[in-house]
Design a protein around this motif. Structure first.
Motif, short mmCIF file in Angstrom:
data_model
loop_
_atom_site.label_atom_id
_atom_site.label_comp_id
_atom_site.label_asym_id
_atom_site.label_seq_id
_atom_site.Cartn_x
_atom_site.Cartn_y
_atom_site.Cartn_z
N ALA A 69 0.83 -1.21 0.00
CA ALA A 69 0.00 0.00 0.00
C ALA A 69 0.86 1.25 0.00
CB ALA A 69 -0.92 -0.02 1.22
N SER A 70 1.94 1.25 0.76
CA SER A 70 2.80 2.43 0.82
C SER A 70 3.54 2.67 -0.49
CB SER A 70 3.81 2.27 1.96
OG SER A 70 4.73 3.33 1.98
N VAL A 71 4.01 1.61 -1.13
CA VAL A 71 4.85 1.76 -2.32
C VAL A 71 4.01 1.97 -3.57
CG1 VAL A 71 6.55 0.60 -3.78
CG2 VAL A 71 6.74 0.46 -1.27
N TYR A 72 2.92 1.22 -3.70
CA TYR A 72 2.18 1.21 -4.96
C TYR A 72 0.85 1.97 -4.91
CZ TYR A 72 5.46 -2.52 -6.18
OH TYR A 72 6.59 -3.26 -6.42
N TRP A 73 0.16 2.00 -3.76
CA TRP A 73 -1.20 2.51 -3.73
C TRP A 73 -1.31 3.95 -3.22
CZ3 TRP A 73 -3.47 -2.44 -1.00
CH2 TRP A 73 -3.37 -3.52 -1.89
N GLY A 74 -0.29 4.45 -2.59
CA GLY A 74 -0.32 5.84 -2.14
C GLY A 74 -0.58 6.00 -0.65
N ASP A 75 -0.51 7.24 -0.20
CA ASP A 75 -0.63 7.54 1.23
C ASP A 75 -2.02 7.24 1.77
OD1 ASP A 75 1.98 8.37 1.27
OD2 ASP A 75 1.50 10.50 1.00
N ALA A 76 -3.04 7.48 0.99
CA ALA A 76 -4.41 7.27 1.49
C ALA A 76 -4.64 5.79 1.83
CB ALA A 76 -5.43 7.74 0.45
N ALA A 77 -4.21 4.90 0.93
CA ALA A 77 -4.37 3.47 1.19
C ALA A 77 -3.53 3.03 2.39
CB ALA A 77 -3.99 2.67 -0.05
N PHE A 78 -2.31 3.56 2.48
CA PHE A 78 -1.45 3.20 3.60
C PHE A 78 -2.06 3.65 4.93
CE2 PHE A 78 1.91 4.34 6.60
CZ PHE A 78 2.57 3.12 6.72
N LYS A 79 -2.58 4.88 4.97
CA LYS A 79 -3.17 5.38 6.21
C LYS A 79 -4.41 4.58 6.60
CE LYS A 79 -1.53 10.14 5.72
NZ LYS A 79 -1.93 11.57 5.52
N PHE A 80 -5.18 4.11 5.59
CA PHE A 80 -6.35 3.31 5.91
C PHE A 80 -5.96 1.98 6.57
CE2 PHE A 80 -9.27 -0.12 4.79
CZ PHE A 80 -10.45 0.35 5.31
N TRP A 81 -5.03 1.25 5.93
CA TRP A 81 -4.66 -0.07 6.45
C TRP A 81 -3.78 0.05 7.69
CZ3 TRP A 81 -7.36 -4.02 5.20
CH2 TRP A 81 -7.96 -4.08 3.94
N HIS A 82 -3.13 1.19 7.86
CA HIS A 82 -2.31 1.38 9.05
C HIS A 82 -3.11 1.98 10.20
CE1 HIS A 82 1.01 3.10 11.54
NE2 HIS A 82 1.60 1.99 11.17
N GLY A 83 -4.30 2.48 9.90
CA GLY A 83 -5.13 3.13 10.91
C GLY A 83 -6.03 2.16 11.65
N HIS A 84 -7.04 2.74 12.32
CA HIS A 84 -7.93 1.96 13.17
C HIS A 84 -8.77 0.97 12.39
CE1 HIS A 84 -6.55 4.54 16.28
NE2 HIS A 84 -7.16 5.61 15.83
N TRP A 85 -9.32 1.41 11.24
CA TRP A 85 -10.20 0.51 10.49
C TRP A 85 -9.43 -0.68 9.92
CZ3 TRP A 85 -15.15 0.56 11.10
CH2 TRP A 85 -15.81 1.75 11.45
N GLY A 86 -8.26 -0.43 9.37
CA GLY A 86 -7.46 -1.54 8.87
C GLY A 86 -7.04 -2.47 9.98
N GLY A 87 -6.66 -1.90 11.13
CA GLY A 87 -6.30 -2.74 12.26
C GLY A 87 -7.47 -3.56 12.77
N GLN A 88 -8.67 -2.97 12.76
CA GLN A 88 -9.85 -3.71 13.20
C GLN A 88 -10.17 -4.87 12.26
OE1 GLN A 88 -11.69 -3.46 16.02
NE2 GLN A 88 -10.08 -2.04 16.66
N LEU A 89 -9.98 -4.68 10.96
CA LEU A 89 -10.22 -5.77 10.02
C LEU A 89 -9.28 -6.93 10.28
CD1 LEU A 89 -10.80 -3.74 6.72
CD2 LEU A 89 -12.52 -4.98 8.05
#
Length: 316
Positions: A273-293
């Protein structure tokens, strides 16, 4: 309308029951307590706990709203610890403290009460003083032998005194292991898994690097926090299901191992996500919602694994 009326009728009954329980149970206990020095000191120690609750609970509730499992875990541990003591209330009623134990307990309570008003600047001194008050109450009421006769209840209640057990676990871990020990392992595992699916990833210390970019596996992403949470969940689940200690330890080990295993695909996803998808995707999966999933998937796998271990019978 009938349901609304029934609720309105039930409310005074519930209030009457609460008032009657306070009048018939709590007030007599308070009247008996204030008659002796021991009872007064116990009430003073419990007052320290009541004041500390105003600092203990809000922080846990704030972190629970952010996705932390600290509040439910600590609440269950408090419940299980108190249940252990309640089940042995007849044995506790027969225990008495010697004069030396009473003096030591009263000294601990007195120190906690006197120092508590000056230690409100942070959460950790308040937790220590609350532990001192609890230890003093137990020591002066049942004696020093209480602590080794009921180690499970004592340990569970002691672990709940500090609302950030992960911080204490981190201090112990970093003191006993080399710098970035788990971070390097997770980086190596993530890079290896990425190479398996066709990405030319390499690991340099705690950094997972791809030709287009790199990410660093920091403390929050090394899986230690989730492994500690899963181990605590295994302890609670094993005690709640009344399992033997080998099975309880097995549930704790399964939870910790699964947390570390599931952390590898999380590192892979965050790297991609960080390398290919951009900051928005990285912040989502690194944030609370991604962690909850990830936590939801992990808890699902863990539940079935723990229940399989709990239902496993010894070979005859």
């Amino acid at each position: 309308m009938s349901q609304t009326k029934s609720r309105k009728k039930q409310r005074p009954i519930i209030l009457q029951r609460i008032q009657s329980s306070i009048r018939n149970t709590i007030l007599p206990l308070l009247k008996d307590a204030v008659k002796t020095w021991h009872g007064r000191l116990v009430l003073a120690g419990l007052t320290v706990g009541l004041c500390y609750l105003t600092a203990w609970l809000p922080g846990l509730m704030t972190r629970a709203a952010q996705g932390s499992a600290g509040l439910p875990l600590l609440s269950v541990m408090v419940f299980l610890g108190l249940r252990q003591l309640w089940k042995r209330r007849d044995q506790l009623a027969q225990m008495y403290a010697s004069e030396e134990d009473q003096f030591l307990g009263h000294l601990l309570i007195g120190c906690s009460v006197l120092l508590f008003p000056f230690c409100r600047f942070d959460i950790w001194p308040q937790s220590i003083l609350w532990l001192l008050a609890l230890a003093g109450i137990a020591c002066s009421t049942w004696g020093v032998s209480f602590f080794w006769r009921y180690p499970v209840a004592v340990g569970m209640l002691a672990l709940t005194a500090y609302p950030k057990p992960g911080v204490m676990a981190r201090l112990v871990w970093t003191a006993l292991t080399p710098p970035e020990f788990l971070e390097r392992i997770m980086a190596q595992a993530g890079a290896t898994a990425l190479r398996v699916i066709g990405h030319p990833a390499i690991a340099d210390g705690s950094i997972v690097a791809l030709p287009q970019g790199a990410v660093e596996v920091d403390w929050g992403c090394n899986g230690f926090s989730m492994a500690s949470t899963m181990a605590a969940a295994g302890l609670i689940m094993g005690l709640f299901l009344k399992q033997t200690w080998p099975k309880v330890l097995g549930m704790m080990a399964i939870g910790a191992v699964l947390a570390l295993i599931f952390n590898v695909p999380r590192i892979m996803l965050l790297t991609i996500a960080s390398v290919y998808w951009g900051d928005a995707a990285f912040k989502f999966w690194h944030g609370h919602w991604g962690g909850q999933l990830f936590s939801s998937v992990l808890f699902t796998f863990y539940y079935y694994a723990a229940m399989a271990l709990a239902n496993r019978r010894r070979p005859t």
